[in-house]
Design a protein around this motif. Structure first.
Motif, PDB file in Angstrom:
ATOM      1  N   SER A   8       0.605  -1.355   0.061  1.00 43.35           N
ATOM      2  CA  SER A   8       0.055  -0.160  -0.096  1.00 43.35           C
ATOM      3  C   SER A   8       0.668   1.102   0.084  1.00 43.35           C
ATOM      4  O   SER A   8       0.321   2.277  -0.123  1.00 43.35           O
ATOM      5  N   GLU A   9       2.215   1.155   0.202  1.00 46.46           N
ATOM      6  CA  GLU A   9       3.085   2.476   0.017  1.00 46.46           C
ATOM      7  C   GLU A   9       3.568   2.807  -1.180  1.00 46.46           C
ATOM      8  O   GLU A   9       4.572   2.074  -1.882  1.00 46.46           O
ATOM      9  N   SER A  10       2.729   3.638  -1.955  1.00 47.70           N
ATOM     10  CA  SER A  10       2.818   3.855  -3.282  1.00 47.70           C
ATOM     11  C   SER A  10       4.059   4.724  -3.484  1.00 47.70           C
ATOM     12  O   SER A  10       4.761   4.459  -4.669  1.00 47.70           O
ATOM     13  N   TYR A  11       4.547   5.311  -2.523  1.00 42.30           N
ATOM     14  CA  TYR A  11       5.703   6.078  -2.697  1.00 42.30           C
ATOM     15  C   TYR A  11       7.046   5.246  -2.865  1.00 42.30           C
ATOM     16  O   TYR A  11       7.839   5.376  -3.811  1.00 42.30           O
ATOM     17  N   LEU A  12       7.106   4.296  -2.120  1.00 42.79           N
ATOM     18  CA  LEU A  12       8.201   3.260  -1.974  1.00 42.79           C
ATOM     19  C   LEU A  12       8.135   2.334  -3.261  1.00 42.79           C
ATOM     20  O   LEU A  12       9.324   2.176  -4.026  1.00 42.79           O
ATOM     21  N   ILE A 122       4.362   2.330   6.052  1.00 39.14           N
ATOM     22  CA  ILE A 122       5.368   2.436   7.158  1.00 39.14           C
ATOM     23  C   ILE A 122       4.804   2.752   8.590  1.00 39.14           C
ATOM     24  O   ILE A 122       3.619   3.109   8.857  1.00 39.14           O
ATOM     25  N   SER A 123       5.355   2.442   9.685  1.00 34.22           N
ATOM     26  CA  SER A 123       4.909   2.629  10.985  1.00 34.22           C
ATOM     27  C   SER A 123       5.472   4.033  11.350  1.00 34.22           C
ATOM     28  O   SER A 123       5.917   4.767  10.578  1.00 34.22           O
ATOM     29  N   GLU A 124       4.666   4.531  12.340  1.00 33.77           N
ATOM     30  CA  GLU A 124       4.626   6.041  12.807  1.00 33.77           C
ATOM     31  C   GLU A 124       6.506   6.157  13.520  1.00 33.77           C
ATOM     32  O   GLU A 124       6.944   6.965  13.131  1.00 33.77           O
ATOM     33  N   GLU A 125       7.083   5.048  14.057  1.00 33.66           N
ATOM     34  CA  GLU A 125       8.589   5.120  14.183  1.00 33.66           C
ATOM     35  C   GLU A 125       9.473   5.313  13.198  1.00 33.66           C
ATOM     36  O   GLU A 125      10.223   5.970  13.016  1.00 33.66           O
ATOM     37  N   LEU A 156       0.869   9.130   7.789  1.00 25.48           N
ATOM     38  CA  LEU A 156       1.860   8.341   7.288  1.00 25.48           C
ATOM     39  C   LEU A 156       1.913   7.826   5.614  1.00 25.48           C
ATOM     40  O   LEU A 156       2.471   6.928   5.107  1.00 25.48           O
ATOM     41  N   ASP A 157       1.809   9.407   5.168  1.00 24.18           N
ATOM     42  CA  ASP A 157       1.684   9.429   3.555  1.00 24.18           C
ATOM     43  C   ASP A 157       3.152  10.179   3.116  1.00 24.18           C
ATOM     44  O   ASP A 157       3.371  11.099   3.377  1.00 24.18           O
ATOM     45  N   LEU A 158       3.802   9.157   2.628  1.00 27.43           N
ATOM     46  CA  LEU A 158       5.195   9.203   2.224  1.00 27.43           C
ATOM     47  C   LEU A 158       5.279  10.475   0.945  1.00 27.43           C
ATOM     48  O   LEU A 158       5.990  11.347   1.149  1.00 27.43           O
ATOM     49  N   ARG A 253      -3.790  -3.567  11.947  1.00 28.43           N
ATOM     50  CA  ARG A 253      -3.513  -4.486  10.927  1.00 28.43           C
ATOM     51  C   ARG A 253      -4.790  -4.786  10.024  1.00 28.43           C
ATOM     52  O   ARG A 253      -4.594  -4.834   8.766  1.00 28.43           O
ATOM     53  N   GLU A 254      -5.822  -5.027  10.967  1.00 29.18           N
ATOM     54  CA  GLU A 254      -6.828  -5.617  10.052  1.00 29.18           C
ATOM     55  C   GLU A 254      -7.369  -4.540   9.347  1.00 29.18           C
ATOM     56  O   GLU A 254      -7.835  -4.898   8.266  1.00 29.18           O
ATOM     57  N   LEU A 255      -7.412  -3.430   9.707  1.00 29.01           N
ATOM     58  CA  LEU A 255      -8.086  -2.302   8.841  1.00 29.01           C
ATOM     59  C   LEU A 255      -7.304  -1.427   8.109  1.00 29.01           C
ATOM     60  O   LEU A 255      -7.530  -0.612   7.404  1.00 29.01           O
ATOM     61  N   SER A 256      -5.788  -2.116   7.981  1.00 27.81           N
ATOM     62  CA  SER A 256      -4.733  -1.430   7.347  1.00 27.81           C
ATOM     63  C   SER A 256      -4.486   0.079   7.376  1.00 27.81           C
ATOM     64  O   SER A 256      -4.757   0.762   6.446  1.00 27.81           O
ATOM     65  N   THR A 257      -4.514   0.341   8.674  1.00 29.66           N
ATOM     66  CA  THR A 257      -4.205   1.937   9.194  1.00 29.66           C
ATOM     67  C   THR A 257      -3.467   2.192   9.894  1.00 29.66           C
ATOM     68  O   THR A 257      -2.806   0.944  10.481  1.00 29.66           O
ATOM     69  N   SER A 258      -3.036   3.524  10.631  1.00 26.74           N
ATOM     70  CA  SER A 258      -1.951   3.608  11.607  1.00 26.74           C
ATOM     71  C   SER A 258      -2.521   3.166  12.984  1.00 26.74           C
ATOM     72  O   SER A 258      -3.619   3.406  13.113  1.00 26.74           O
TER      73      SER A 258
END
Length: 311
Positions: A8-12, A122-125, A156-158, A253-258
């Protein structure tokens, strides 16, 4: 070598694709992009079997490979068959913005036939580490208040993170919270959360203040109805999973959010009755249909909906 870029991380994913283009010396003339949901597999494979133009290799990128997902039942046997004995001058890149269903045979087959790279959110960390590194590289200094506000606004949007850092780099100097508020708009999802909360707490003044903000940002009423429906649906999902004993991390994790978004939601979700959430969702659905079929003026209908649920 053929590749799969998934997650789901489109930037990477985009950055990895650019790296692959550079590694294989692919120019624009030899880069062909298809959309799996729109282009036929026959057309795609025909292109894979043609020779590159004045170059050693060409690259065929197949976007929106929904056959990796759980809900799509396509087997793409022709693609699997091609990749078992591919054209050596064509580099195929399968690109999917989503979560791979590990149970599906097609995913297992393609994992053997391509080199797979995964790019989950990515995680917040990790996000905070990236901000520190980029600020140091760009010689940007933020005080703690500015840093916290920046983290809230980019989430968390890169893609957004790097775009907003470009703005701050142009500004230069010491970055304060006031600078962040002036240069970086709040995510529309945050305002949607505030609006849904104001509706539930019957804060009519806050509701119409936020509606004015949405208008100033050129958010159409139909789009706003969709955003509100998504937010109330999210609240129902979080409440349901919490009642089933899921931890905050497992819900994220289940809802694919932070985890941060889940933490803020869980703080408030206990005050909502599920029946009330479902009633609002039903009313939003009816309003959406009435507007689209011309039975009601969108402005008038939306105001009636707001008054019904805030008075």
């Amino acid at each position: 070598m053929n590749y799969t870029l998934i997650g789901s991380e489109s930037y990477l994913r985009k950055r990895k694709l650019n790296q692959l283009k550079k590694e294989h010396d692919i120019n624009d003339m030899n880069l062909i992009t298809f959309d799996y949901t729109k282009d036929t597999m026959d057309h795609i494979l025909e292109e894979c079997n043609t020779m590159p133009f004045f170059s050693e290799h060409k690259m065929v990128v197949i976007q929106n490979c929904t056959f990796f997902g759980a809900s799509n039942k396509d087997t793409v046997d022709e693609l699997v068959h091609y990749l078992e004995a591919p054209n050596p001058t064509t580099i195929v890149v399968l690109d999917y913005d989503g979560k791979k269903d590990a149970r599906k045979k097609v995913g297992k087959d393609l994992a053997k036939l391509t080199k797979e790279f995964r790019f989950e959110q990515i995680s917040e960390e990790e996000r905070n580490r990236m901000i520190r590194e980029e600020c140091q590289k760009r010689q940007i200094t933020m005080d703690q208040g500015a840093l916290r506000e920046f983290q809230i606004r980019v989430g968390l949007d890169l893609n957004r993170l790097y775009t907003e850092l470009d703005k701050l780099e142009l500004h230069g100097g010491q970055i304060t919270k006031e600078v962040i508020e002036a240069l970086i708009s709040r995510p529309i999802e945050d305002d949607t959360f505030l609006l849904s909360n104001a509706i539930f707490t019957h804060d009519t003044k806050k509701v119409f203040s936020l509606i004015r903000d949405f208008k100033q940002n050129n958010v159409e009423i139909i789009a706003l109805i969709g955003l509100l429906a998504a937010q109330f649906r999210f609240l129902v999902q979080v409440q349901t999973l919490k009642n089933e004993g899921y931890s905050n991390d497992n819900i994220a994790r289940e809802l694919s959010t932070s985890p941060g978004r889940i933490w803020h939601t869980v703080k408030n979700v206990g005050q909502y009755r599920k029946e009330d959430l479902l009633t609002i969702l039903k009313d939003l659905s009816i309003l959406d249909q009435d507007i689209k079929t011309g039975r009601i003026d969108k402005q008038q209908g939306f105001e009636v909906f707001l008054l019904k649920h805030t008075m």
